[in-house]
Design an enzyme around this catalytic site. Structure first.
Site, PDB file in Angstrom:
ATOM      1  N   ASP A  80       0.845  -1.201   0.000  1.00 27.26           N
ATOM      2  CA  ASP A  80       0.000   0.000   0.000  1.00 27.26           C
ATOM      3  C   ASP A  80       0.883   1.255   0.000  1.00 27.26           C
ATOM      4  OD1 ASP A  80      -2.221   1.894   0.875  1.00 27.26           O
ATOM      5  OD2 ASP A  80      -3.296   0.001   0.939  1.00 27.26           O
TER       6      ASP A  80
ATOM      7  N   HIS B 249      -3.729   6.202   3.482  1.00 27.47           N
ATOM      8  CA  HIS B 249      -4.423   4.992   3.040  1.00 27.47           C
ATOM      9  C   HIS B 249      -3.797   3.716   3.608  1.00 27.47           C
ATOM     10  CE1 HIS B 249      -5.763   1.922   0.089  1.00 27.47           C
ATOM     11  NE2 HIS B 249      -6.774   2.723  -0.184  1.00 27.47           N
TER      12      HIS B 249
ATOM     13  N   SER C 264     -11.109  -0.724  -0.919  1.00 22.86           N
ATOM     14  CA  SER C 264      -9.844  -0.689  -0.182  1.00 22.86           C
ATOM     15  C   SER C 264     -10.024  -0.968   1.290  1.00 22.86           C
ATOM     16  CB  SER C 264      -9.232   0.712  -0.268  1.00 22.86           C
ATOM     17  OG  SER C 264      -8.469   0.854  -1.411  1.00 22.86           O
TER      18      SER C 264
END
Ligand SMILES: *[C@@H]1O[C@H](CO)[C@@H](O)[C@H](O)[C@H]1NC(C)=O
Ligand SMILES: *[C@@H]1O[C@H](CO)[C@@H](O)[C@H](O)[C@H]1NC(C)=O
Ligand SMILES: *[C@@H]1O[C@H](CO)[C@@H](O)[C@H](O)[C@H]1NC(C)=O
Ligand SMILES: *[C@@H]1O[C@H](CO)[C@@H](O)[C@H](O)[C@H]1NC(C)=O
Length: 748
Positions: free
Chosen positions: A138, A199, A533
């Site tokens: 990620d 994220h 996600s």
């Protein structure tokens, strides 16, 4: 960019502008030359010289050693280099090459969510949990977050071979590497696994974050009073593959898989996917390739379905060895109301933490404020595209914009007080913006527009702070979540299942504003975001939870346990039925004890690839043994791949009979008698032979066949098959459909 909704939306708006940039045939592009498994008997460290020799053969005297950007050598074979299209074609013809494909850019696609799916903090746990290592591919991680404190952790498990590059690891974050094969960084990129986006920290903490009391976003989502990962004692290995300048490239993703498999992770979680739903072959995409090699080493890869729903065939991550996860809502939602000068109040969605204190502001339509100096006219400024608005005209006003807008765009509404926007689009998409904003349905949007027109230049409005409310119809799959069918193998059901992916509270990078817009001053340690996600890491944690009880289970067994115990979802709320939610919503506690499992090994996938048309020559490179499609036989292996789901694509109103073979392994009570229960859609007949399975021991396997017969005229006919011994109910979805997937794609 990574798959949270925001990044995707940004892309969808501008992608047509980007792809229209044509390449000339002589331009060099970065290509991945994929060469399958490790050649037997060759020292992996000697592979780079083999790659050099191949490159020299293609480029001749033009070859320079720096042309090779990266060599994959630990877990599979291949390399990355710049080539023209013609050179790439010649490379693809070379011996030992499986595929050559351009280095495409992928996009990045708690907490209440765990309680909502019935997985409380005090759930039964094993000591093995702290031996589980989850590899997260990620945007990196924020190591100082409370979610990742290593207080109370012992040494990493002995098997761990990973390491940390320009990063101080501890007993919680035991690996931290970063990949940027093309070396393209911009000024916001941190050259380590440190997360400048948020994220990656969000995803990692959803999987394995510690329990953090009183986490919230400015008081929102404080319902349960804490944020927590599904597996608080598991270890995290971070592989940073996403950069603010280049997104998440195939070359970097493969480099991370190459290392992660070798380092000894137990799971790989990757909330990333292709940026457009054009289907590619199973070996022309980094995630499909990487996860294939992971599967060979017993590692399950959990992957987000993507955020391009609700269109059919909008998934990008669909190989059968992946766990493809759709995003479901939880019972928390955010409403943001607007009030117009005429007193009317309308309800929209967004996460708006700004308080305008009920003050009314002038309202202006984007189409009435074009930035003509920069060449924009009203037909562009109505969408409030980047730079398209005239600063002087929107200053101090609330702007009415058509279509979904992105946080990054809002920044450029310079001087505007706020924004009201809307389109034919979902109501289940809450976004955070750098200015007060709300997103209306098309109907409400039109009401605001007619009010604005009727008032000439005298319309006013205000936007209220969001209210957190209970969504009593949850769970359902969010409209943004990508749908099946599998675009290249329609007879394999995708997505596999759904997990919470809307309004998820988890750790954030405190240098990344909550809207990801630089001028936004709201910096926090916990943020609420949505996307497949966010669903993917829930499924990863649930998978890892199963492994903490059954350390020797194969990836397919773990996936089977998750699917057969999933909570069925409603086709009334999601008319795309199984193509929205697969087997249903994850139920981790039940999944740890599924009764029976459907196992699949590498040889089964090889059979499947043969059925899909892979040539023996390529197959051998892939498996590095003497596999041959002739030897495995081209039976009906697509239908017989031992998945815990059954999908059948058929023509409207044409009569068919189709047999599916399946084998289940007993992992429940040693002696048990399972009887079949079939929920059959009308107009079809489903027979299961035999209809009773007797087991005398654990680990025993029993085979059965499912015969489906009839014809349908509807798009989707859903049913199910349940093996029931009175204790365990082992459910598989059955879906017969006429909904055409996108045109068939040629394999390899
Ligand atoms: C190491 O990481 C720091 C930030 O964490 C970064 O500023 C620095 O450039 C990195 N060093 C190298 C050699 O990449
Ligand atoms: C607005 O600008 C676009 C792009 O420059 C152009 O294609 C379009 O024709 C223009 N529309 C009007 C109404 O002038
Ligand atoms: C604009 O609205 C205000 C109050 O809402 C009102 O006092 C004023 O007369 C209006 N002006 C015009 C031109 O309609
Ligand atoms: C559907 O009909 C077409 C044309 O008759 C045929 O080519 C195709 O094989 C059929 N597909 C299926 C799944 O039966």
């Amino acid at each position: 960019m990574i798959i949270s909704f925001r990044s995707y939306a940004f892309f969808s708006l501008i992608w047509f502008m980007m792809i229209s940039h044509a390449y000339s045939k002589d331009d060099q592009k970065t290509y991945i030359i994929y060469m399958g498994g490790h050649p037997k008997g060759i020292d992996p460290t000697s592979l780079p010289s083999l790659h050099t020799a191949m490159a020299q053969k293609i480029l001749g005297s033009n070859f320079k050693s720096e042309a090779i950007l990266h060599s994959y050598k630990k877990s599979f074979n291949g390399f990355v280099m710049k080539l023209t299209e013609e050179e790439a074609e010649r490379m693809a013809e070379m011996e030992d090459v499986v595929s050559v494909f351009p280095n495409k850019k992928n996009l990045l696609h708690t907490t209440r969510s765990w309680d909502f799916i019935g997985f409380p903090q005090q759930v039964k746990r094993t000591n093995i949990e702290s031996d589980i290592i989850v590899g997260v591919l990620d945007s990196g991680i924020w190591p100082e977050s409370q979610s990742f404190s290593d207080k109370g952790f012992g040494l990493p498990p002995n098997k761990w071979k990973g390491s940390c590059h320009n990063f101080t690891c501890d007993r919680k974050i035991i690996g931290a590497k970063y990949y940027n094969v093309e070396g393209s960084y911009d000024k916001d990129d941190i050259r380590s696994a440190r997360d400048s986006n948020g994220h990656g920290s969000h995803v990692s903490s959803t999987i394995a974050g510690n329990v953090v009391e009183s986490a919230s976003l400015f008081g929102y989502a404080s319902g349960s009073g804490r944020a927590r990962g599904g597996l608080p004692s598991a270890r995290i290995a971070v592989y940073k593959i996403c950069w603010s300048s280049t997104g998440c490239s195939d070359a970097d993703i493969l480099a991370a898989f190459d290392d992660a498999i070798h380092d000894g992770v137990d799971f790989i979680s990757i909330s990333v996917g292709a940026s457009d739903p054009f289907p590619f072959g199973y070996f022309e995409d980094a995630i499909n390739i990487g996860s294939f090699h992971a599967m060979k080493r017993g590692i399950l890869t959990s992957n987000s379905a993507n955020n391009m729903g609700p269109d059919f065939s909008s998934m990008t991550n669909y190989s059968p060895w992946l766990l493809s996860v759709a995003a479901a809502t939880i019972d928390r939602k955010f409403l943001t109301k607007v009030q117009l000068g005429n007193g009317i109040t309308l309800e929209g969605v967004s996460i708006n933490t700004f308080d305008l204190k009920n003050k009314m502001f002038p309202l202006i339509y984007g189409g009435d404020a074009p930035n003509t100096a920069a060449g924009y006219n009203r037909s562009l400024s109505r969408y409030c595209y980047k730079n398209s608005l005239n600063k002087h005209l929107v200053k101090g006003k609330i702007v009415l914009c058509e279509s979904i807008l992105l946080p990054t765009v809002i920044e450029l509404l310079s001087g505007a007080v706020g924004m009201i926007h809307g389109a034919i689009s979902p109501k289940d998409l809450p976004n955070t913006y750098a200015v007060p904003s709300t997103f209306l349905t098309l109907r409400n949007f039109k009401l605001v527009y007619s009010y604005l027109v009727s008032m000439r230049n005298n319309a006013t409005a205000t936007i209220f702070k969001s209210e957190e409310v209970r969504d009593s119809i949850a769970p359902y799959v969010a409209s943004f979540s990508s749908r099946g069918p599998n675009p290249i193998t329609p007879n394999i059901l995708k997505p596999d299942l759904a997990a919470p992916g809307v309004n998820i509270l988890a750790a954030w990078s405190p240098i990344s504003p909550i809207s990801e817009v630089k001028s936004d001053k709201r910096l926090v340690h916990y943020n609420i975001i949505s996307g497949t996600s966010m669903a993917c890491p829930h499924a990863t944690a649930a998978a890892a939870y199963i492994k903490s009880f059954h350390s020797n289970w194969s990836p397919a067994m773990i996936k089977s346990a998750l699917m057969t115990t999933a909570i069925p979802m409603s086709a009334t709320l999601n008319p795309e039925a199984e193509f929205a939610y697969g087997a249903g919503l994850i139920n981790p506690i039940k999944a740890a004890n599924p009764g029976l499992v459907y196992d699949i090994d590498e040889a089964d996938y090889v059979k499947f690839l043969c059925q899909e048309g892979i040539e023996t020559e390529k197959l051998r490179i892939l498996t590095k043994d003497h596999s041959s499609c002739k030897k495995v036989g081209k039976t009906e292996s697509v239908y017989d791949l031992n998945l815990p789901s059954i999908a059948l694509y058929t023509n409207v109103s044409s009569y068919f009979t189709r047999i599916f073979h399946r084998t289940v392994t007993n992992v429940g009570s040693a002696t048990s008698t399972y009887k079949v229960k079939v929920m059959c859609p009308s107009l079809l007949e489903i027979q299961v032979k035999p209809d009773t399975l007797l087991f005398e021991s654990k680990g025993q396997k029993k085979s059965f066949s499912v015969i489906i017969e009839g014809s349908i005229s509807v798009a989707i006919a859903s049913g199910s098959l349940i093996w029931d011994d009175g204790t365990f109910q082992v459910r598989s979805p059955i879906v017969v459909f006429t909904q055409s997937p996108v045109p068939p794609f040629i394999f390899l």
